[in-house]
Motif scaffolding. Structure first.
Motif, PDB file in Angstrom:
ATOM      1  N   ALA A  70      40.333-134.583 -15.788  1.00 28.74           N
ATOM      2  CA  ALA A  70      39.383-135.510 -15.156  1.00 28.74           C
ATOM      3  C   ALA A  70      39.048-136.654 -16.100  1.00 28.74           C
ATOM      4  CB  ALA A  70      38.112-134.770 -14.761  1.00 28.74           C
ATOM      5  N   ALA A  71      39.259-136.431 -17.400  1.00 27.59           N
ATOM      6  CA  ALA A  71      38.975-137.503 -18.367  1.00 27.59           C
ATOM      7  C   ALA A  71      39.768-138.744 -18.023  1.00 27.59           C
ATOM      8  CB  ALA A  71      39.329-137.032 -19.773  1.00 27.59           C
ATOM      9  N   SER A  72      40.985-138.558 -17.513  1.00 31.56           N
ATOM     10  CA  SER A  72      41.762-139.751 -17.124  1.00 31.56           C
ATOM     11  C   SER A  72      41.663-139.984 -15.632  1.00 31.56           C
ATOM     12  CB  SER A  72      43.226-139.586 -17.555  1.00 31.56           C
ATOM     13  OG  SER A  72      43.663-138.264 -17.320  1.00 31.56           O
ATOM     14  N   GLY A  73      40.787-139.245 -14.960  1.00 28.76           N
ATOM     15  CA  GLY A  73      40.483-139.499 -13.546  1.00 28.76           C
ATOM     16  C   GLY A  73      41.547-139.055 -12.580  1.00 28.76           C
ATOM     17  N   ASP A  74      42.412-138.089 -12.942  1.00 22.27           N
ATOM     18  CA  ASP A  74      43.449-137.712 -11.973  1.00 22.27           C
ATOM     19  C   ASP A  74      43.477-136.201 -11.789  1.00 22.27           C
ATOM     20  OD1 ASP A  74      44.270-137.291 -14.508  1.00 22.27           O
ATOM     21  OD2 ASP A  74      46.024-138.575 -14.396  1.00 22.27           O
ATOM     22  N   THR A  75      42.409-135.630 -11.209  1.00 19.95           N
ATOM     23  CA  THR A  75      42.416-134.201 -10.926  1.00 19.95           C
ATOM     24  C   THR A  75      43.260-133.914  -9.704  1.00 19.95           C
ATOM     25  OG1 THR A  75      40.295-134.667  -9.899  1.00 19.95           O
ATOM     26  CG2 THR A  75      40.260-133.415 -11.946  1.00 19.95           C
ATOM     27  N   ASP A  76      43.452-134.826  -8.826  1.00 23.78           N
ATOM     28  CA  ASP A  76      44.322-134.642  -7.687  1.00 23.78           C
ATOM     29  C   ASP A  76      45.572-135.485  -7.888  1.00 23.78           C
ATOM     30  OD1 ASP A  76      41.839-134.378  -5.012  1.00 23.78           O
ATOM     31  OD2 ASP A  76      42.545-132.980  -6.550  1.00 23.78           O
ATOM     32  N   LEU A  77      46.694-134.831  -7.799  1.00 27.68           N
ATOM     33  CA  LEU A  77      47.959-135.541  -7.977  1.00 27.68           C
ATOM     34  C   LEU A  77      48.745-135.515  -6.684  1.00 27.68           C
ATOM     35  CD1 LEU A  77      49.066-134.174 -11.445  1.00 27.68           C
ATOM     36  CD2 LEU A  77      48.033-136.384 -10.931  1.00 27.68           C
ATOM     37  N   THR A  78      49.426-136.591  -6.414  1.00 30.81           N
ATOM     38  CA  THR A  78      50.243-136.658  -5.202  1.00 30.81           C
ATOM     39  C   THR A  78      51.695-136.938  -5.568  1.00 30.81           C
ATOM     40  OG1 THR A  78      48.334-137.720  -4.178  1.00 30.81           O
ATOM     41  CG2 THR A  78      50.371-137.643  -2.886  1.00 30.81           C
ATOM     42  N   ILE A  79      52.557-136.160  -4.986  1.00 22.81           N
ATOM     43  CA  ILE A  79      53.993-136.400  -5.164  1.00 22.81           C
ATOM     44  C   ILE A  79      54.531-137.000  -3.867  1.00 22.81           C
ATOM     45  CG2 ILE A  79      56.239-135.379  -5.720  1.00 22.81           C
ATOM     46  CD1 ILE A  79      54.792-132.994  -6.885  1.00 22.81           C
ATOM     47  N   GLY A  80      55.139-138.156  -3.973  1.00 23.21           N
ATOM     48  CA  GLY A  80      55.781-138.766  -2.810  1.00 23.21           C
ATOM     49  C   GLY A  80      57.203-138.242  -2.718  1.00 23.21           C
ATOM     50  N   VAL A  81      57.551-137.655  -1.598  1.00 20.99           N
ATOM     51  CA  VAL A  81      58.891-137.082  -1.432  1.00 20.99           C
ATOM     52  C   VAL A  81      59.597-137.810  -0.295  1.00 20.99           C
ATOM     53  CG1 VAL A  81      60.204-134.996  -0.967  1.00 20.99           C
ATOM     54  CG2 VAL A  81      58.028-134.838  -2.182  1.00 20.99           C
ATOM     55  N   VAL A  82      60.816-138.220  -0.546  1.00 23.43           N
ATOM     56  CA  VAL A  82      61.546-138.963   0.491  1.00 23.43           C
ATOM     57  C   VAL A  82      61.962-138.024   1.604  1.00 23.43           C
ATOM     58  CG1 VAL A  82      63.794-138.652  -0.640  1.00 23.43           C
ATOM     59  CG2 VAL A  82      63.428-140.593   0.877  1.00 23.43           C
ATOM     60  N   LYS A  83      61.789-138.459   2.833  1.00 19.68           N
ATOM     61  CA  LYS A  83      62.058-137.553   3.958  1.00 19.68           C
ATOM     62  C   LYS A  83      63.473-137.728   4.505  1.00 19.68           C
ATOM     63  CE  LYS A  83      60.067-140.261   7.701  1.00 19.68           C
ATOM     64  NZ  LYS A  83      58.810-140.531   8.351  1.00 19.68           N
ATOM     65  N   ASN A  84      64.431-137.274   3.678  1.00 21.06           N
ATOM     66  CA  ASN A  84      65.807-137.301   4.163  1.00 21.06           C
ATOM     67  C   ASN A  84      65.996-136.393   5.363  1.00 21.06           C
ATOM     68  OD1 ASN A  84      67.130-139.158   2.523  1.00 21.06           O
ATOM     69  ND2 ASN A  84      67.193-137.712   0.822  1.00 21.06           N
ATOM     70  N   HIS A  85      65.306-135.262   5.303  1.00 23.07           N
ATOM     71  CA  HIS A  85      65.342-134.344   6.433  1.00 23.07           C
ATOM     72  C   HIS A  85      64.056-134.559   7.205  1.00 23.07           C
ATOM     73  CE1 HIS A  85      68.408-132.407   3.912  1.00 23.07           C
ATOM     74  NE2 HIS A  85      67.590-132.764   2.955  1.00 23.07           N
ATOM     75  N   SER A  86      63.861-133.891   8.303  1.00 23.95           N
ATOM     76  CA  SER A  86      62.653-134.131   9.094  1.00 23.95           C
ATOM     77  C   SER A  86      61.433-133.762   8.247  1.00 23.95           C
ATOM     78  CB  SER A  86      62.687-133.316  10.381  1.00 23.95           C
ATOM     79  OG  SER A  86      62.616-131.950  10.057  1.00 23.95           O
ATOM     80  N   PRO A  87      60.314-134.459   8.457  1.00 22.50           N
ATOM     81  CA  PRO A  87      59.153-134.296   7.561  1.00 22.50           C
ATOM     82  C   PRO A  87      58.699-132.853   7.417  1.00 22.50           C
ATOM     83  CG  PRO A  87      58.808-136.117   9.051  1.00 22.50           C
ATOM     84  CD  PRO A  87      60.084-135.466   9.473  1.00 22.50           C
ATOM     85  N   ASP A  88      58.633-132.097   8.518  1.00 27.14           N
ATOM     86  CA  ASP A  88      58.118-130.732   8.356  1.00 27.14           C
ATOM     87  C   ASP A  88      59.110-129.861   7.591  1.00 27.14           C
ATOM     88  OD1 ASP A  88      59.295-129.463  11.368  1.00 27.14           O
ATOM     89  OD2 ASP A  88      59.106-131.611  10.943  1.00 27.14           O
ATOM     90  N   VAL A  89      60.408-130.158   7.726  1.00 25.45           N
ATOM     91  CA  VAL A  89      61.398-129.402   6.947  1.00 25.45           C
ATOM     92  C   VAL A  89      61.191-129.668   5.468  1.00 25.45           C
ATOM     93  CG1 VAL A  89      63.845-129.239   6.374  1.00 25.45           C
ATOM     94  CG2 VAL A  89      63.124-129.280   8.768  1.00 25.45           C
ATOM     95  N   THR A  90      61.050-130.945   5.122  1.00 26.14           N
ATOM     96  CA  THR A  90      60.876-131.313   3.713  1.00 26.14           C
ATOM     97  C   THR A  90      59.608-130.699   3.149  1.00 26.14           C
ATOM     98  OG1 THR A  90      61.875-133.410   4.329  1.00 26.14           O
ATOM     99  CG2 THR A  90      60.963-133.238   2.125  1.00 26.14           C
TER     100      THR A  90
ATOM    101  N   GLN B  31      48.887-145.010  -5.082  1.00 27.97           N
ATOM    102  CA  GLN B  31      48.468-143.898  -4.227  1.00 27.97           C
ATOM    103  C   GLN B  31      49.328-142.669  -4.469  1.00 27.97           C
ATOM    104  OE1 GLN B  31      48.846-145.757  -0.445  1.00 27.97           O
ATOM    105  NE2 GLN B  31      46.798-146.658  -0.500  1.00 27.97           N
ATOM    106  N   LEU B  32      50.428-142.870  -5.208  1.00 22.32           N
ATOM    107  CA  LEU B  32      51.309-141.756  -5.569  1.00 22.32           C
ATOM    108  C   LEU B  32      51.355-141.663  -7.086  1.00 22.32           C
ATOM    109  CD1 LEU B  32      54.304-142.493  -3.187  1.00 22.32           C
ATOM    110  CD2 LEU B  32      52.495-140.803  -2.840  1.00 22.32           C
ATOM    111  N   ASP B  33      51.494-140.425  -7.592  1.00 23.06           N
ATOM    112  CA  ASP B  33      51.591-140.244  -9.036  1.00 23.06           C
ATOM    113  C   ASP B  33      53.000-139.881  -9.472  1.00 23.06           C
ATOM    114  OD1 ASP B  33      48.684-138.755  -8.145  1.00 23.06           O
ATOM    115  OD2 ASP B  33      48.644-140.431  -9.576  1.00 23.06           O
ATOM    116  N   PHE B  34      53.697-139.173  -8.594  1.00 27.01           N
ATOM    117  CA  PHE B  34      55.076-138.779  -8.889  1.00 27.01           C
ATOM    118  C   PHE B  34      55.929-139.036  -7.655  1.00 27.01           C
ATOM    119  CE2 PHE B  34      54.014-136.769 -12.819  1.00 27.01           C
ATOM    120  CZ  PHE B  34      52.768-136.213 -12.642  1.00 27.01           C
TER     121      PHE B  34
END
Lengths: 331, 516
Positions: B18-38, B76-79
């Motif tokens: 939290a010191a660097s303000g990022d307790t929640d991290l988001t990974i952006g994943v490309v949806k080559n397959h259908s979103p729910d599959v990915t 809005q994405l970290d990884f």
């Protein structure tokens, strides 16, 4: 089968003019026979595969170069000595042996330098080199095997009489190992990886002494300048394939896997033991007033003389040339 | 030092993220397959990282490439776990560090570290069999930044020396990649550029008949489980965006590389390995001038020079030499022609040129009903000047006379040297005899000015005979004969005069001709 004489320079010029400017149709090509392709023999060895990869990918194209696969270095040498091929992929000691028997050869390209690809593998119960005393060691007859064995003995501080050497051709190495009668074996890729996978341990390899095991392209001296363009085309294709291997490693590994009968990972493992000199390094080795390959050739010649594989020392006249290497900045 | 850093990696012993303000991290994943599959496939990754990081919640967002692009820019994405091509693009633009790791996907129990692109057409299309047959066809592709669903196929065409499809031919179906296959099946596109493996996956899921599609330019790669039409490239990179702290990045990297293979929900497993070399991908993007390498000129003058310098030098030298030779030739020709048509000493027209000129002028005058005058000029006693003073002096006299003659006539008139000391002048734009005689008189006057030679000063005089067209003749011959007759009469009468031709009257001669 004799080969037709290579086309004269004038013939080549006429051919090119005709291609470029049909208006020169008044020029006849009388006396210009289509040139016979430059034929190069190579057996299966990782360092030689880039030429074949280039051929597969269409990079040898319409150049007058033809590659022919032989089953062993011995066969390549026979083709070379009998004039059926113009050049062959060989190790340094093989080049020296062919020169000693009367065929003038010149080295125009360095394919690879063994940096671990030549190994000594031993059963698990042999912990250190001196434990080889009294053991049975399989080795291919030939200079590379003898060289490796000599270096091994020096490192183990043993004499030749302290071990039992059994001569084995390369294609029998895996079988002999699995039969269980050998305690150690002097071998090379790709067999080395296969034997290692059965549990053998690597106790010595070619990284442990300065580069001596080097694979090159050697051609008959008389075609060196007459077929210079074809040699350049071949070298260019080899370096292009080498570059593909560097830049698109996964793709190259998959393509080589089929040819070398290994998995792609196995292919990458194989090449880990080889230094693959690029154009600049080749220029260093073959060109200039003090080509770096010369002292290595001198030492190999000396060793072979001691082992009795050469009748007399090679004066190394005209043994290397950089004429086939691409000019300028080959990227 | 080693022990300390190991401590650092254990959850719970590090300063709060939290010191660097990022307790929640988001990974952006490309949806080559259908979103729910990915999502299903990758959820295990998020859970694993959350567990490993301790008090940090890791979530996934499955997006298409444009959305990843926009969301990265806005932090809005970290990884990211995305197409290698998008990685190269973002790396260049945002100055990303290298990838932390590279995906190793599983297929039938075997780890797959490479991806390729497939080119598919409907099986009933007998008109499309090779890469070359794709020219001018409608092509469906996944997205412009997709490696396996567009760029790899472009490179295969480029490598084969074939033209790339133009913008009008390509329709980007968008992700997931199944959309490309749908467009081809429905006949909306003739061919599809789709990630290798998608077709096999669709067949496995029953969404595609096994023999509905065929592959173009299939590569012989026995160790690769999918059919591809292009080179093989490294798998998707796991990328950290620049705003994420270094300590956090390190922890994530360590977790990824030590992650045991995770099930992906469809019987296969995936894991991460050390980052692959994406230089090959960058290279093809450069060569194809794909963004971000599209801002460079396609093949600017600089490239032309660099590539063809010797040819250009040779060509321009050759051109220069040829140009010089041609110029010399033209000049020489001009010189020769001039010399063929003019008198060398005086620079006046010679007989040949004069004859032609008169002929063409008369032809024009005939059409326009114009009047012309021909003057025949003879230098009085020139022969004696020549004999007394020598030929050199004689030449000087002639040259001087010629220049005076030129000064006395108008622009529209032409003077010529016909013989040794014989000159002719053609007068255009005369109305009558009076005009002609006026000019003739002027010539007579200027001729009398003394000529200075080496030896002595000479004073000349001339006799001039005048004949008119059409009055006295219709051609040069007639006119010159008449002028000659007039001059001859005058010479016998005393020289240094101008005489107009008068036809001899049928009766016995009356007065002698005299200047008007």
């Amino acid at each position: 089968m004799a080969q037709s004489p290579p086309p004269s320079a004038a013939c080549k010029v006429r051919r090119r003019l005709l291609a470029a400017l049909p208006a020169f149709g008044l020029l006849t090509l009388q006396g210009c026979t289509p040139p016979a392709p430059l034929v190069i023999a190579a057996h299966t060895w990782p360092g030689y595969e880039f030429m074949f990869l280039a051929r597969d990918l269409g990079w040898l194209g319409t150049s007058g170069v033809s590659l022919t696969r032989t089953s062993s270095a011995t066969e390549s040498i026979r083709e070379l000595e009998q004039g059926r091929v113009d050049g062959a992929a060989l190790t340094l000691d093989e080049v020296l042996r062919v020169r000693a028997s009367g065929t003038a050869l010149t080295i125009v390209l360095v394919f690879d330098i063994s940096a671990g690809a030549d190994v000594v593998l031993a059963r698990g119960n042999i912990e250190a080199l001196p434990a080889l005393r009294g053991r049975r060691i399989g080795v291919e007859s030939g200079t590379v095997g003898a060289l490796m064995l000599r270096k091994l003995m020096v490192a183990a501080e043993l004499q030749d009489a302290d071990i039992i050497a059994e001569a084995l051709p390369a294609d029998e190495h895996l079988g002999a190992w699995q039969a269980g009668r050998l305690d150690a074996i002097v071998t090379y890729e790709p067999t080395a990886t296969l034997i290692e996978q059965t549990g053998a341990r690597r106790i010595f390899d070619s990284r442990m002494f300065p580069p001596l095991v080097i694979d090159v392209l050697a051609v008959r001296r008389e075609i060196l300048h007459a077929r210079r363009d074809d040699l350049r085309a071949l070298a260019r294709a080899h370096f292009r394939a080498l570059r593909h291997f560097t830049r698109h490693r996964l793709d190259a590994a998959h393509r080589l896997a089929a040819r070398m009968k290994l998995s792609p990972e196995g292919v990458l493992d194989t090449y880990r033991g080889l230094e693959l000199p690029d154009v600049a390094q080749n220029r260093d080795l073959l060109g200039g007033t003090a080509p770096r390959l010369a002292p290595t050739l001198a030492e190999v010649s000396r060793l072979m003389l001691e082992l009795g594989s050469l009748p007399h020392a090679d004066k190394l006249a005209g043994i290397v040339s950089d004429v086939a290497l691409p000019q300028g900045n080959f990227q | 030092m080693m022990a300390l850093s190991a401590l650092w990696l254990l959850p719970g012993t590090h300063p709060a993220a939290a010191a660097s303000g990022d307790t929640d991290l988001t990974i952006g994943v490309v949806k080559n397959h259908s979103p729910d599959v990915t999502l299903r496939q990758m959820q295990t990754l998020a859970d694993y990282l959350s567990a490993g990081l301790g008090d940090t919640r890791v979530s996934l967002r499955v997006m298409d490439l444009d959305e990843i692009d926009a969301a990265s820019a806005r932090h809005q994405l970290d990884f990211l776990l995305t197409s290698p091509s998008q990685y190269v693009q973002l790396k260049r633009r945002n100055g990303l560090s290298g990838a932390l790791a590279t995906l190793v996907a599983g297929e039938g129990g075997k780890p797959l570290s490479a991806i390729g692109g497939a080119i598919v057409v409907r099986a009933d299309r007998n008109d499309i069999r090779t890469l070359a047959d794709l020219a001018t066809r409608r092509i469906a592709a996944a997205a412009p930044q997709s490696l396996g669903g567009y760029q790899a196929q472009l490179w295969a065409l480029h490598d084969a020396g074939l033209p790339l499809p133009n913008a009008g031919q390509i329709e980007f179906a968008g992700l997931p990649q199944d959309r490309v296959v749908d467009l081809v099946l429905r006949g909306k596109a003739d061919a599809g550029f789709v990630l290798g493996g998608i077709v096999e996956e669709m067949v496995r899921n029953g969404r595609l008949e096994p023999d509905a599609l065929k592959f173009i330019n299939a590569q012989a790669l026995p160790d690769y489980p999918y059919t591809v039409s292009t080179y093989l490239y490294p798998q998707a990179p796991f990328v950290v965006l620049p705003h994420v702290s270094e300590s956090l990045s390190r922890r994530v990297a360590a977790l990824l590389l030590s992650m045991p293979a995770q099930p992906d929900g469809s019987g296969n497993h995936y894991a991460f390995t050390i980052p692959a070399d994406y230089a090959g991908v960058e290279e093809i993007m450069r060569e194809l001038r794909l963004p971000p390498f599209d801002t460079l000129p396609r093949f600017g003058l600089h490239d032309v020079w660099h590539q063809y310098q010797w040819e250009m030098l040779a060509a321009s030298s050759a051109a220069f030499v040829i140009a010089t030779l041609v110029l010399m030739l033209l000049l020489r020709n001009r010189e020769i022609r001039y010399m063929a048509q003019h008198d060398a000493l005086t620079g006046l027209a010679n007989r040949a040129l004069f004859t032609d000129l008169v002929a063409s002028t008369i032809a024009a005058a005939r059409r326009d009903h114009g009047v012309l005058a021909l003057l025949l000029i003879d230098l009085d006693h020139f022969k004696s000047v020549n004999d007394t003073l020598g030929h050199a002096a004689g030449d000087v006299v002639l040259a001087q006379f010629a220049s005076r003659l030129r000064s006395a006539i108008r622009e529209s008139d032409t003077a010529a040297r016909i013989g040794g000391d014989e000159f002719m002048v053609l007068l255009r734009n005369v109305h009558d005899a009076a005009d002609a005689l006026r000019v003739a008189e002027k010539i007579r006057a200027v001729s009398k000015q003394p000529v200075v030679t080496e030896r002595q000063t000479v004073t000349l005089s001339v006799s001039i005979g005048v004949a008119l067209y059409p009055e006295h003749g219709s051609g040069l011959e007639d006119l010159s004969r008449r002028a000659d007759e007039a001059m001859y009469q005058m010479k016998t009468a005393g020289r240094d005069a101008v005489a107009l031709y008068r036809p001899a009257p049928p009766q016995p001669p009356a007065d002698a001709a005299s200047a008007a």
